[in-house]
Design a protein around this motif. Sequence first.
Motif, PDB file in Angstrom:
ATOM      1  N   HIS A  95     -73.050  18.450  12.225  1.00 54.39           N
ATOM      2  CA  HIS A  95     -71.998  18.447  13.231  1.00 54.39           C
ATOM      3  C   HIS A  95     -71.028  19.577  12.938  1.00 54.39           C
ATOM      4  CE1 HIS A  95     -72.845  14.168  14.395  1.00 54.39           C
ATOM      5  NE2 HIS A  95     -73.245  14.099  13.148  1.00 54.39           N
ATOM      6  N   CYS A  96     -70.418  20.118  13.983  1.00 53.51           N
ATOM      7  CA  CYS A  96     -69.286  20.998  13.737  1.00 53.51           C
ATOM      8  C   CYS A  96     -68.026  20.328  14.248  1.00 53.51           C
ATOM      9  CB  CYS A  96     -69.466  22.385  14.360  1.00 53.51           C
ATOM     10  SG  CYS A  96     -69.299  22.475  16.146  1.00 53.51           S
ATOM     11  N   GLY A  97     -66.931  20.616  13.587  1.00 57.69           N
ATOM     12  CA  GLY A  97     -65.658  20.016  13.932  1.00 57.69           C
ATOM     13  C   GLY A  97     -64.546  21.043  13.909  1.00 57.69           C
ATOM     14  N   ALA A  98     -63.411  20.673  14.491  1.00 54.79           N
ATOM     15  CA  ALA A  98     -62.252  21.557  14.532  1.00 54.79           C
ATOM     16  C   ALA A  98     -61.038  20.813  14.004  1.00 54.79           C
ATOM     17  CB  ALA A  98     -62.004  22.050  15.958  1.00 54.79           C
ATOM     18  N   LEU A  99     -60.274  21.503  13.165  1.00 58.96           N
ATOM     19  CA  LEU A  99     -59.109  20.932  12.492  1.00 58.96           C
ATOM     20  C   LEU A  99     -57.916  21.829  12.759  1.00 58.96           C
ATOM     21  CD1 LEU A  99     -57.705  19.168  10.265  1.00 58.96           C
ATOM     22  CD2 LEU A  99     -58.659  20.773   8.605  1.00 58.96           C
ATOM     23  N   VAL A 100     -56.807  21.249  13.225  1.00 57.11           N
ATOM     24  CA  VAL A 100     -55.602  22.032  13.444  1.00 57.11           C
ATOM     25  C   VAL A 100     -55.165  22.674  12.131  1.00 57.11           C
ATOM     26  CG1 VAL A 100     -53.177  21.951  14.129  1.00 57.11           C
ATOM     27  CG2 VAL A 100     -54.867  20.574  15.354  1.00 57.11           C
ATOM     28  N   ARG A 101     -54.910  23.978  12.177  1.00 55.00           N
ATOM     29  CA  ARG A 101     -54.514  24.697  10.959  1.00 55.00           C
ATOM     30  C   ARG A 101     -53.134  24.271  10.483  1.00 55.00           C
ATOM     31  NH1 ARG A 101     -55.670  31.119  11.274  1.00 55.00           N
ATOM     32  NH2 ARG A 101     -57.552  31.109  12.527  1.00 55.00           N
ATOM     33  N   GLY A 102     -52.986  24.309   9.169  1.00 52.31           N
ATOM     34  CA  GLY A 102     -51.684  24.004   8.605  1.00 52.31           C
ATOM     35  C   GLY A 102     -51.761  24.050   7.099  1.00 52.31           C
ATOM     36  N   GLY A 103     -52.247  25.162   6.553  1.00 51.21           N
ATOM     37  CA  GLY A 103     -52.396  25.276   5.114  1.00 51.21           C
ATOM     38  C   GLY A 103     -53.534  24.432   4.583  1.00 51.21           C
ATOM     39  N   ASN A 104     -54.492  24.163   5.424  1.00 54.83           N
ATOM     40  CA  ASN A 104     -55.573  23.236   5.072  1.00 54.83           C
ATOM     41  C   ASN A 104     -56.945  23.852   5.299  1.00 54.83           C
ATOM     42  OD1 ASN A 104     -55.395  23.435   7.815  1.00 54.83           O
ATOM     43  ND2 ASN A 104     -55.264  21.250   8.222  1.00 54.83           N
ATOM     44  N   GLU A 105     -57.040  25.154   5.127  1.00 52.55           N
ATOM     45  CA  GLU A 105     -58.280  25.838   5.487  1.00 52.55           C
ATOM     46  C   GLU A 105     -59.488  25.346   4.713  1.00 52.55           C
ATOM     47  OE1 GLU A 105     -54.965  28.444   6.776  1.00 52.55           O
ATOM     48  OE2 GLU A 105     -55.423  27.224   5.011  1.00 52.55           O
ATOM     49  N   GLY A 106     -59.305  24.838   3.512  1.00 55.24           N
ATOM     50  CA  GLY A 106     -60.429  24.377   2.713  1.00 55.24           C
ATOM     51  C   GLY A 106     -60.725  22.905   2.860  1.00 55.24           C
ATOM     52  N   ASP A 107     -60.107  22.257   3.828  1.00 56.23           N
ATOM     53  CA  ASP A 107     -60.275  20.818   4.013  1.00 56.23           C
ATOM     54  C   ASP A 107     -61.665  20.524   4.551  1.00 56.23           C
ATOM     55  OD1 ASP A 107     -58.090  18.245   5.407  1.00 56.23           O
ATOM     56  OD2 ASP A 107     -60.146  18.123   4.675  1.00 56.23           O
ATOM     57  N   SER A 109     -62.769  17.235   4.655  1.00 52.15           N
ATOM     58  CA  SER A 109     -62.765  15.790   4.843  1.00 52.15           C
ATOM     59  C   SER A 109     -62.903  15.475   6.319  1.00 52.15           C
ATOM     60  CB  SER A 109     -61.463  15.197   4.301  1.00 52.15           C
ATOM     61  OG  SER A 109     -61.344  15.427   2.925  1.00 52.15           O
ATOM     62  N   ALA A 110     -63.997  14.844   6.685  1.00 50.48           N
ATOM     63  CA  ALA A 110     -64.301  14.609   8.093  1.00 50.48           C
ATOM     64  C   ALA A 110     -63.192  13.835   8.804  1.00 50.48           C
ATOM     65  CB  ALA A 110     -65.627  13.881   8.229  1.00 50.48           C
ATOM     66  N   GLN A 111     -62.558  12.911   8.097  1.00 54.56           N
ATOM     67  CA  GLN A 111     -61.572  12.061   8.773  1.00 54.56           C
ATOM     68  C   GLN A 111     -60.359  12.844   9.230  1.00 54.56           C
ATOM     69  OE1 GLN A 111     -62.506  11.741   5.565  1.00 54.56           O
ATOM     70  NE2 GLN A 111     -60.766  11.271   4.232  1.00 54.56           N
ATOM     71  N   ASN A 112     -60.175  14.044   8.713  1.00 50.11           N
ATOM     72  CA  ASN A 112     -59.016  14.862   9.080  1.00 50.11           C
ATOM     73  C   ASN A 112     -59.269  15.732  10.301  1.00 50.11           C
ATOM     74  OD1 ASN A 112     -57.626  13.794   6.913  1.00 50.11           O
ATOM     75  ND2 ASN A 112     -58.219  15.469   5.541  1.00 50.11           N
ATOM     76  N   TYR A 113     -60.501  15.850  10.728  1.00 51.43           N
ATOM     77  CA  TYR A 113     -60.828  16.747  11.828  1.00 51.43           C
ATOM     78  C   TYR A 113     -60.515  16.102  13.171  1.00 51.43           C
ATOM     79  CZ  TYR A 113     -62.666  20.542   9.065  1.00 51.43           C
ATOM     80  OH  TYR A 113     -62.763  21.625   8.214  1.00 51.43           O
ATOM     81  N   ASP A 114     -60.124  16.964  14.112  1.00 49.32           N
ATOM     82  CA  ASP A 114     -59.602  16.491  15.389  1.00 49.32           C
ATOM     83  C   ASP A 114     -60.648  16.434  16.502  1.00 49.32           C
ATOM     84  OD1 ASP A 114     -57.155  18.549  14.174  1.00 49.32           O
ATOM     85  OD2 ASP A 114     -56.673  16.445  14.608  1.00 49.32           O
ATOM     86  N   TYR A 115     -61.568  17.355  16.493  1.00 51.01           N
ATOM     87  CA  TYR A 115     -62.569  17.432  17.559  1.00 51.01           C
ATOM     88  C   TYR A 115     -63.941  17.653  16.949  1.00 51.01           C
ATOM     89  CZ  TYR A 115     -58.414  18.167  20.381  1.00 51.01           C
ATOM     90  OH  TYR A 115     -57.186  18.031  20.968  1.00 51.01           O
ATOM     91  N   TRP A 116     -64.956  17.185  17.692  1.00 54.04           N
ATOM     92  CA  TRP A 116     -66.333  17.270  17.204  1.00 54.04           C
ATOM     93  C   TRP A 116     -67.275  17.726  18.308  1.00 54.04           C
ATOM     94  CZ3 TRP A 116     -67.279  16.799  12.160  1.00 54.04           C
ATOM     95  CH2 TRP A 116     -66.307  16.181  11.369  1.00 54.04           C
ATOM     96  N   GLY A 117     -68.322  18.444  17.884  1.00 50.58           N
ATOM     97  CA  GLY A 117     -69.428  18.732  18.773  1.00 50.58           C
ATOM     98  C   GLY A 117     -70.508  17.683  18.570  1.00 50.58           C
ATOM     99  N   GLN A 118     -71.549  17.777  19.398  1.00 52.77           N
ATOM    100  CA  GLN A 118     -72.647  16.827  19.236  1.00 52.77           C
ATOM    101  C   GLN A 118     -73.435  17.180  17.976  1.00 52.77           C
ATOM    102  OE1 GLN A 118     -72.697  19.403  21.219  1.00 52.77           O
ATOM    103  NE2 GLN A 118     -74.757  20.228  21.474  1.00 52.77           N
ATOM    104  N   GLY A 119     -74.126  16.229  17.433  1.00 53.25           N
ATOM    105  CA  GLY A 119     -74.918  16.470  16.238  1.00 53.25           C
ATOM    106  C   GLY A 119     -76.249  17.115  16.569  1.00 53.25           C
TER     107      GLY A 119
END
Length: 126
Positions: A95-107, A109-119
């Motif tokens: 899966h690919c996901g998108a995470l709002v930036r905020g000093g967290n580029e190396g994150d 952790s799936a639970q922190n991601y905001d949006y997902w594509g299909q698997g």
Amino acid sequence: QVQLGVSGRGFVEPGGTLRLSCSAPIYMLEYYVIGWFRQAPGKGREGVSSFTDGGGRTYYADSVKGRFTISKDINKKPVDLQMTALEPEDTAVYHCGALVRGGNEGDLSAQNYDYWGQGTQVTVSS
């Protein structure tokens, strides 16, 4: 509703190569980290790699370092995951996901991601 497009799937033998692509709206690359994850049967979603545009910062899980490369062509939108030296243990739904930036580029952790594509299924087997 944000849509992430995932392309690329396959069945490869151990040692083989495969490329996955994650397409996101162009504005997202400025404000979001793009991450690749995978989930094997019976397991949780594991972070594989992340990419931050505007500098091309990349991070990898230890299990894929030296074998997987995440990148984005400057002239194209997709964030690609090039997978080489594939092992049966790499078999999973990716899966690919998108995470709002905020000093967290190396994150990763799936639970922190905001949006997902299909698997998309990747199977490594002889």
